[in-house]
Design a protein around this motif. Structure first.
Motif, mmCIF file in Angstrom:
data_model
loop_
_atom_site.group_PDB
_atom_site.id
_atom_site.type_symbol
_atom_site.label_atom_id
_atom_site.label_comp_id
_atom_site.label_asym_id
_atom_site.label_seq_id
_atom_site.Cartn_x
_atom_site.Cartn_y
_atom_site.Cartn_z
ATOM 1 N N LEU A 1 0.830 -1.205 0.000
ATOM 2 C CA LEU A 1 0.000 0.000 0.000
ATOM 3 C C LEU A 1 0.859 1.248 0.000
ATOM 4 O O LEU A 1 0.518 2.245 -0.657
ATOM 5 N N PHE A 2 1.971 1.223 0.708
ATOM 6 C CA PHE A 2 2.874 2.369 0.730
ATOM 7 C C PHE A 2 3.501 2.599 -0.643
ATOM 8 O O PHE A 2 3.615 3.737 -1.101
ATOM 9 N N ARG A 3 3.905 1.524 -1.307
ATOM 10 C CA ARG A 3 4.519 1.667 -2.628
ATOM 11 C C ARG A 3 3.527 2.172 -3.664
ATOM 12 O O ARG A 3 3.901 2.908 -4.587
ATOM 13 N N ARG A 4 2.273 1.779 -3.565
ATOM 14 C CA ARG A 4 1.283 2.164 -4.572
ATOM 15 C C ARG A 4 0.738 3.569 -4.359
ATOM 16 O O ARG A 4 0.125 4.124 -5.272
ATOM 17 N N ASP A 5 0.922 4.126 -3.164
ATOM 18 C CA ASP A 5 0.428 5.469 -2.864
ATOM 19 C C ASP A 5 1.555 6.460 -3.111
ATOM 20 O O ASP A 5 2.480 6.601 -2.310
ATOM 21 N N ILE A 6 1.483 7.144 -4.243
ATOM 22 C CA ILE A 6 2.563 8.055 -4.621
ATOM 23 C C ILE A 6 2.647 9.248 -3.689
ATOM 24 O O ILE A 6 3.723 9.824 -3.489
ATOM 25 N N SER A 7 1.530 9.631 -3.067
ATOM 26 C CA SER A 7 1.558 10.785 -2.169
ATOM 27 C C SER A 7 2.359 10.502 -0.906
ATOM 28 O O SER A 7 2.869 11.439 -0.285
ATOM 29 N N GLN A 8 2.508 9.233 -0.529
ATOM 30 C CA GLN A 8 3.273 8.910 0.675
ATOM 31 C C GLN A 8 4.762 8.848 0.379
ATOM 32 O O GLN A 8 5.545 9.586 0.983
ATOM 33 N N TRP A 9 5.153 7.961 -0.536
ATOM 34 C CA TRP A 9 6.585 7.786 -0.729
ATOM 35 C C TRP A 9 7.234 8.971 -1.421
ATOM 36 O O TRP A 9 8.434 9.230 -1.221
ATOM 37 N N SER A 10 6.470 9.733 -2.209
ATOM 38 C CA SER A 10 7.068 10.913 -2.845
ATOM 39 C C SER A 10 7.372 11.993 -1.812
ATOM 40 O O SER A 10 8.459 12.597 -1.838
ATOM 41 N N GLN A 11 6.434 12.254 -0.892
ATOM 42 C CA GLN A 11 6.710 13.228 0.158
ATOM 43 C C GLN A 11 7.827 12.735 1.069
ATOM 44 O O GLN A 11 8.654 13.538 1.533
ATOM 45 N N PHE A 12 7.856 11.441 1.330
ATOM 46 C CA PHE A 12 8.924 10.875 2.148
ATOM 47 C C PHE A 12 10.286 11.120 1.498
ATOM 48 O O PHE A 12 11.235 11.555 2.167
ATOM 49 N N LEU A 13 10.387 10.865 0.208
ATOM 50 C CA LEU A 13 11.660 11.061 -0.487
ATOM 51 C C LEU A 13 12.037 12.536 -0.572
ATOM 52 O O LEU A 13 13.212 12.892 -0.417
ATOM 53 N N ILE A 14 11.064 13.410 -0.799
ATOM 54 C CA ILE A 14 11.363 14.830 -0.944
ATOM 55 C C ILE A 14 11.902 15.408 0.355
ATOM 56 O O ILE A 14 12.963 16.063 0.385
ATOM 57 N N PHE A 15 11.209 15.165 1.466
ATOM 58 C CA PHE A 15 11.620 15.762 2.729
ATOM 59 C C PHE A 15 12.951 15.197 3.208
ATOM 60 O O PHE A 15 13.855 15.950 3.598
ATOM 61 N N PHE A 16 13.102 13.888 3.194
ATOM 62 C CA PHE A 16 14.354 13.308 3.655
ATOM 63 C C PHE A 16 15.481 13.545 2.653
ATOM 64 O O PHE A 16 16.646 13.623 3.047
ATOM 65 N N GLY A 17 15.157 13.681 1.371
ATOM 66 C CA GLY A 17 16.182 14.049 0.402
ATOM 67 C C GLY A 17 16.695 15.457 0.618
ATOM 68 O O GLY A 17 17.895 15.731 0.497
ATOM 69 N N LEU A 18 15.802 16.387 0.948
ATOM 70 C CA LEU A 18 16.237 17.743 1.254
ATOM 71 C C LEU A 18 17.106 17.789 2.509
ATOM 72 O O LEU A 18 18.082 18.544 2.583
ATOM 73 N N LEU A 19 16.742 16.982 3.504
ATOM 74 C CA LEU A 19 17.575 16.927 4.694
ATOM 75 C C LEU A 19 18.967 16.377 4.373
ATOM 76 O O LEU A 19 19.974 16.886 4.883
ATOM 77 N N ALA A 20 19.017 15.341 3.548
ATOM 78 C CA ALA A 20 20.317 14.790 3.162
ATOM 79 C C ALA A 20 21.139 15.821 2.392
ATOM 80 O O ALA A 20 22.357 15.944 2.597
ATOM 81 N N PHE A 21 20.486 16.586 1.520
ATOM 82 C CA PHE A 21 21.195 17.632 0.783
ATOM 83 C C PHE A 21 21.749 18.703 1.731
ATOM 84 O O PHE A 21 22.864 19.188 1.567
ATOM 85 N N TYR A 22 20.960 19.066 2.739
ATOM 86 C CA TYR A 22 21.424 20.047 3.712
ATOM 87 C C TYR A 22 22.579 19.492 4.542
ATOM 88 O O TYR A 22 23.570 20.179 4.805
ATOM 89 N N PHE A 23 22.476 18.219 4.968
ATOM 90 C CA PHE A 23 23.533 17.645 5.790
ATOM 91 C C PHE A 23 24.842 17.516 5.023
ATOM 92 O O PHE A 23 25.918 17.653 5.609
ATOM 93 N N MET A 24 24.758 17.249 3.717
ATOM 94 C CA MET A 24 25.983 17.131 2.930
ATOM 95 C C MET A 24 26.715 18.461 2.812
ATOM 96 O O MET A 24 27.925 18.492 2.606
ATOM 97 N N ASN A 25 25.988 19.566 2.929
ATOM 98 C CA ASN A 25 26.625 20.878 2.844
ATOM 99 C C ASN A 25 27.251 21.318 4.155
ATOM 100 O O ASN A 25 27.882 22.384 4.209
ATOM 101 N N LEU A 26 27.110 20.529 5.213
ATOM 102 C CA LEU A 26 27.694 20.914 6.488
ATOM 103 C C LEU A 26 29.212 20.805 6.505
ATOM 104 O O LEU A 26 29.860 21.364 7.389
ATOM 105 N N SER A 27 29.782 20.098 5.543
ATOM 106 C CA SER A 27 31.235 19.915 5.529
ATOM 107 C C SER A 27 31.983 21.110 4.971
ATOM 108 O O SER A 27 33.201 21.059 4.845
ATOM 109 N N SER A 28 31.277 22.178 4.645
ATOM 110 C CA SER A 28 31.944 23.345 4.062
ATOM 111 C C SER A 28 32.650 24.198 5.110
ATOM 112 O O SER A 28 33.363 25.132 4.756
ATOM 113 N N PHE A 29 32.447 23.913 6.382
ATOM 114 C CA PHE A 29 33.024 24.731 7.439
ATOM 115 C C PHE A 29 33.930 23.887 8.329
ATOM 116 O O PHE A 29 33.808 22.663 8.410
ATOM 117 N N ASN A 30 34.789 24.595 9.057
ATOM 118 C CA ASN A 30 35.541 24.009 10.152
ATOM 119 C C ASN A 30 34.874 24.434 11.451
ATOM 120 O O ASN A 30 34.923 25.598 11.836
#
Length: 589
Positions: A349-378
């Motif tokens: 049911l989770f795989r067939r509901d695009i509104s669930q897994w798409s929002q899941f990927l978007i929000f956690f993908g944005l967090l991953a993108f933000y966390f990867m940029n943390l290495s720019s500082f000392n």
């Protein structure tokens, strides 16, 4: 005869404009009824949303005010680059989010099925659903963008035309990605019915390769000290990529900068105001043009796409069981097999509901993108630890929104088929535990990986990483226990809409308890850890003179805090689940 047209007289269909006005009245009636129901029946949730939104807006305003004051003194030129980067990233997010919402609203909702049976034009149905999608996809832009733009106007001492043009600029801007998302959605469903899976796989592959390349460049480049010349040069180089004059984000950023510019007397210059109005006109013209294109595409491709999508459902049901489902079922015993089958059902049911897994990927993908940029500082060790705990709280808060929105209604959504589950040789406790395991495992894997990524980018020691991962484990267990336990304790078996279930009293209580639990877990560990690192930085002299700092910042303080969070996590998991299991055993279908 009364009620019938004379013989030979054609029945005149209403025009497109009349249909649009009729649907606008329908939308206004729905909004009014929703507001009335929230005021009369959901006052707790409405008050909570208003208060938390106001506090969030005020906190963002204060943060942006300090940031713009600092940048205006140090590097005023970087503000235009920041605006372009923010609005271009936001435009891409709005295209995806609007497309996903329109897919659910145009092709998967019962309302769309009803509207297609009526003598209504397809472009009118599209306009009706796109207004709904714009509201749901753009409220975050208003909540995040309005404090930033208001703070910039205060720092630049902008005149009243700047504030008067803010709302028209924002409305004209959000119409463009909304139309683009609708065009992509209808074109993909209407003309590429057999290539959607291949295109989705190719898109996911491209995104993954781009993320890996971006992560590799961040990990291999040398770290620069914050606010140094090398850091600013690197930041300017990255942000300049977003500054493209053909993008609507550049029109919005340039128009706002022109509207905020003033002369020596503190008044906006006539030339700057004229340029701002030109950029606003450009945004409005392109928004209207794209809306016309989207309406024409809806008249051509919407009904065809809906027919193709409805015809694919039987073929989709004849597919064999996936390898992951077979691996999950395995050769389990007769006692554990029903639990695994229930897990496979929820996963499908989770795989067939695009509104669930798409929002899941978007929000956690944005967090991953933000966390990867943390290495720019000392970072300093104490400062890095504080950022790590804040990132842990952000991960927990996002997970709590998903557990409240999607996990809490899972028991209630079994309402119409509850009599079938009652006839099966399945213990009721297994139904509840399957929901808990689905939420716990599904949240633990991405959350623990995100916390690990954040800590590695911050350069934290392994002892702090272990503490953060332990807290993340407790957060996933506690949030899953609260959502599943309250969902079993207060089910609504007659409601079929998960949004309505989560917006009731039980969903509000679940969100409040989840937020309080996250605050307790993070604060209880963050304060002793911060004091311990601060005592090591300030030296033993201050530690000996301050007894509270010595006790809270020592090894005993950290150990006691870990015991507190472990007890709180166990209580948040066990107590709601025990209450939910007891109520679910006595539930009558």
């Amino acid at each position: 005869m009364t009620g019938r047209s004379p013989p030979g007289e054609m029945i005149r269909l209403i025009s497109l404009e009349e249909e649009s006005r009729l649907f606008l009245r329908l939308r206004a009636t729905l909004v009014w009824q929703m507001v009335r129901s929230m005021v009369t029946g959901s006052r707790l949730r409405l008050s909570l949303v208003v208060v938390l939104s106001g506090l969030f807006w005020a906190a963002l305003y204060a943060l942006f005010l300090e940031a713009f004051t600092f940048l205006d003194v140090l590097h005023a030129d970087v503000i235009s680059l920041l605006f372009n980067a923010f609005f271009s990233s936001l435009m891409l997010m709005l295209v995806f989010s609007t497309g996903i919402l329109l897919y659910g609203g145009l092709y998967c909702s019962p309302e769309a099925k009803l509207l297609l049976t009526l003598p209504v034009r397809a472009e009118t149905i599209f306009g009706h659903k796109v207004r709904e999608a714009i509201w749901f996809s753009s409220w975050g832009f208003v909540l995040l963008g309005s404090p930033m733009l208001a703070a910039y106007g205060v720092v630049r001492e902008a005149g009243w035309p700047y504030y008067a043009l803010l709302l028209p600029f924002m409305l004209a801007f959000v119409m463009i990605p909304a139309a683009l998302g609708g065009i992509c959605c209808m074109a993909l469903v209407g003309w590429l019915p057999r290539l959607r899976l291949q295109l989705l796989s190719a898109g996911v592959t491209v995104v993954c390769l781009g993320a890996l390349w971006f992560a590799w460049t961040l990990l291999t480049e040398p770290r620069a000290d914050a606010l140094s010349a090398a850091w600013f040069e690197r930041a300017f180089t990255r942000l300049s990529v977003m500054e493209q004059k053909l993008l609507p984000s550049w029109w919005l950023a340039s128009g706002l900068l022109e509207a905020a510019s003033t002369d020596q007397g503190g008044q906006i210059a006539g030339r700057s105001l004229a340029e701002a109005i030109k950029f606003l006109s450009l945004l409005i013209a392109n928004a209207l043009m794209l809306q016309l294109v989207a309406g024409w595409l809806a008249s051509v491709a919407y009904r065809r796409g809906y027919s193709h999508l409805a015809g694919e459902v039987p073929a989709r049901r004849r597919r064999r069981t996936g390898w992951f489902d077979r691996l999950l079922i395995g050769d389990s015993s007769s006692a554990g097999r029903p639990l695994r089958l229930l897990l496979v059902k929820d996963l499908r049911l989770f795989r067939r509901d695009i509104s669930q897994w798409s929002q899941f990927l978007i929000f956690f993908g944005l967090l991953a993108f933000y966390f990867m940029n943390l290495s720019s500082f000392n970072y300093h060790n104490t400062y890095a630890s504080m950022i790590g705990f804040l990132n842990l709280a952000v991960v927990g808060l996002i997970l709590s929104t998903f557990t409240t929105r999607f996990v809490y209604p899972m028991i209630s959504l079994e309402g119409r088929c509850f009599w079938i589950l009652g006839l099966l040789p399945v213990d009721r406790d297994q139904i509840v535990w399957s929901k808990f395991l689905f939420s716990f495992v599904g949240g633990l894997v991405p959350c623990s990986l995100l916390v690990l990524l954040s800590d590695c980018m911050l350069g934290l020691p392994w002892s702090l990483i272990a503490i953060h991962e332990f807290c993340c484990f407790l957060l996933c267990a506690g949030l899953s226990g609260i959502a599943v336990g309250l969902g079993a304790r207060m089910p609504d078996l007659r409601e079929s809409s998960p949004s309505k279930i989560s917006s009731g009293f039980g969903g509000t209580l679940c969100l409040v308890l989840s937020s309080l639990f996250i605050m307790l877990e993070v604060i209880a560990v963050a304060i002793p850890t911060h004091m311990f690192l601060l005592s090591r930085t300030l030296g033993p002299t201050l530690v000996a003179s301050d007894g509270l700092l010595a006790v809270a910042g020592g090894a005993w303080g950290t150990a006691i805090s870990l015991l507190i969070v472990a007890a709180a996590g166990a209580a948040a998991t066990v107590i709601p689940m025990a209450l939910g299991l007891r109520a679910f055993r006595q539930l009558e279908a």
